[in-house]
Design an enzyme around this catalytic site. Structure first.
Site: not given
Length: 485
Positions: A317, A328, A342
């Site tokens: 998470s 990214e 998650k």
């Protein structure tokens, strides 16, 4: 930070619901927490839990069946009814019907533990858990906790606590049984994998401090910072550590997010901001109506040395938010193993009586609009830990000796082999070769020489394995190698 992602007091409030919101992205869940609807539910039963308010029923026809059931039980059940317990059960059932392990109701005592956990300390074993297939599953043990020292691993199933089965229990019910006063013992039945043989683990509860950042630097000025969870002060801790390391000449940084089950969303955003260039997207939050909120990196303090990030199946998470953003939006390498997966956001709500509700409000997406829920994030460089890093905990109270056989004996043989002894065939059978290896280990470590594995011998052997794992951390070594490049 935009208003709806802060921990500010919202405008809506009444005598049944002074709401204090926290937004979480946690992979666990020791802690738990409706806004519209629960207010109505509380009003429906009246302030004293005795008299239904028909006006509310007329306004909300969907509650008529619930009201009828409550009134029938209140009138005809064969013993007296605890009104508060009945209403709490109704809220619990409402949230359970969502079939979402991250949406749960927590009573006053459990809510108190929740607030302790995100702000200071609590007493227990120190493991993040959640429900999975009607079972209680470990997401990650907290660094330095009794659970970690006892060898609990992500994806371990806790089948029972002190002989009481956890089958079908919610995380809050399980937490009530697992937590306890410092110094008390708890017996857990652990299953490592759905088809493996269960093993009993005894853990002594302790105070679990909420220190979340651990920093060190080697002689080559490559620093390692481990973040164990995202609590209220994690960003402050990290910033302090980074400034200190920079003052000492830091040339590279490994950010260790392994076994990190998540935490407060704001902290993940602030931490990502330290590494993502200004203006680049960190993540977006998407609500059920399709609306998106996009969070971009701001200016200010940035880490400028080469960075690599460590992840594993216990990274969940909030730690996946950071990992996804750095990969990214900042081009930083992820090293280790695939993360937990998650991709949802929870809001924690304090109700007026001190109880809590935590419920899922949105899903989050990486900078490239990837939803990693139940998929996880793959590392750029896949590296596993040595096989002995996944060996099970062996109870010191159990005696293993000549002619004993089973999975625990096999684990002992693997441990002995890993620390330099020759137990013969690693086959789960305690034979003469195993006994000889045990005897040699006891002599070398100044233990009572019995040729049997129990008590101090077990504890010292497991301690040696932990030292071996730290000294031969293949994932960390690979990350340092990449940072030096």
């Amino acid at each position: 930070m935009e208003e709806n992602q802060t921990m500010e007091e919202p405008k809506q409030s009444n005598k049944y619901m002074k709401i204090k919101k926290f937004h979480f992205v946690m992979g666990i869940f020791l802690i738990i927490f409706l806004t519209a609807g629960i207010t109505t539910l509380a009003l429906m039963f009246g302030e004293d839990g005795e008299k239904p308010i028909q006006q509310v029923i007329n306004q909300r026809n969907e509650f008529s069946k619930l009201y009828s059931a409550y009134d029938t039980i209140k009138k005809d059940y064969y013993t007296d009814i605890d009104d508060k317990k009945l209403i709490s059960g109704a809220i619990t059932g409402m949230l359970q019907s969502l079939e979402d392990p991250y949406s749960v109701y927590m009573d006053i005592e459990e809510a108190q533990g929740f607030h302790e956990k995100i702000s200071s300390s609590f007493e227990g074993i120190g493991a993040e858990i959640q429900t999975q297939d009607s079972k209680i599953m470990v997401v990650a043990p907290i660094k330095g906790s009794p659970a970690e020292k006892a060898g609990l691993k992500p994806y371990d199933y806790i089948l029972s606590v002190d002989g009481k089965s956890l089958e079908g229990m919610s995380t809050t019910e399980a937490v009530t049984l697992i937590r306890g006063k410092k110094g008390t013992k708890v017996q857990l039945m652990i299953q490592r994998g759905k088809n493996s043989e269960p093993m009993q683990v005894e853990i002594v509860r302790d105070t679990i401090p909420i220190e979340t950042v651990y920093a060190k630097m080697d002689d080559s000025k490559i620093a390692t910072i481990q973040i164990t969870s995202f609590s209220e002060h994690t960003y402050e801790e990290l910033l302090k550590a980074v400034n200190d390391l920079e003052s000492k000449g830091m040339k590279g940084l490994v950010l260790d997010l392994r076994q990190n089950p998540g935490g407060i969303l704001d902290q993940a955003l602030d931490i990502s901001d330290l590494f993502v260039p200004e203006g680049k997207q960190i993540l977006s939050v998407e609500y059920r109506n399709g609306e998106k909120e996009v969070y971009k990196a701001k200016g200010g303090k940035k880490v400028k040395v080469p960075v690599a990030v460590l992840i594993d199946n216990g990274s969940a998470s909030a730690s996946e938010i950071v990992a996804g953003a750095l990969k990214e939006a900042a081009g930083i390498l992820l090293i280790g193993e695939k993360t937990f997966g998650k991709g949802t956001v929870q809001t924690a709500v304090d109700l007026d009586d001190g109880s809590n509700i935590k419920y899922t409000t949105a899903k989050w997406l990486t900078p490239n609009d990837n939803w990693i829920h139940k998929k996880g994030i793959e590392p750029d460089v896949k590296v596993a830990l040595p096989s002995y890093a996944n060996l099970p905990y062996i109870s010191p109270e159990k005696e293993l000796s000549i002619t004993t056989n089973g999975t625990e004996v096999k684990a002992i043989e693997e441990m002995l082999a890993a620390v330099g002894y020759k137990p013969g065939n690693v086959d789960g059978y305690f034979d003469e070769a195993t006994q000889k290896a045990v005897t040699e280990f006891q002599k070398a470590n100044k233990l009572e020489v019995t040729g049997k594995v129990s008590g101090d011998t077990t504890m010292v052997l497991m301690s040696k394995i932990r030292e071996k794992i730290v000294s031969n951390d293949t994932q960390l070594l690979k990350a340092i190698e990449n940072v030096k490049k």
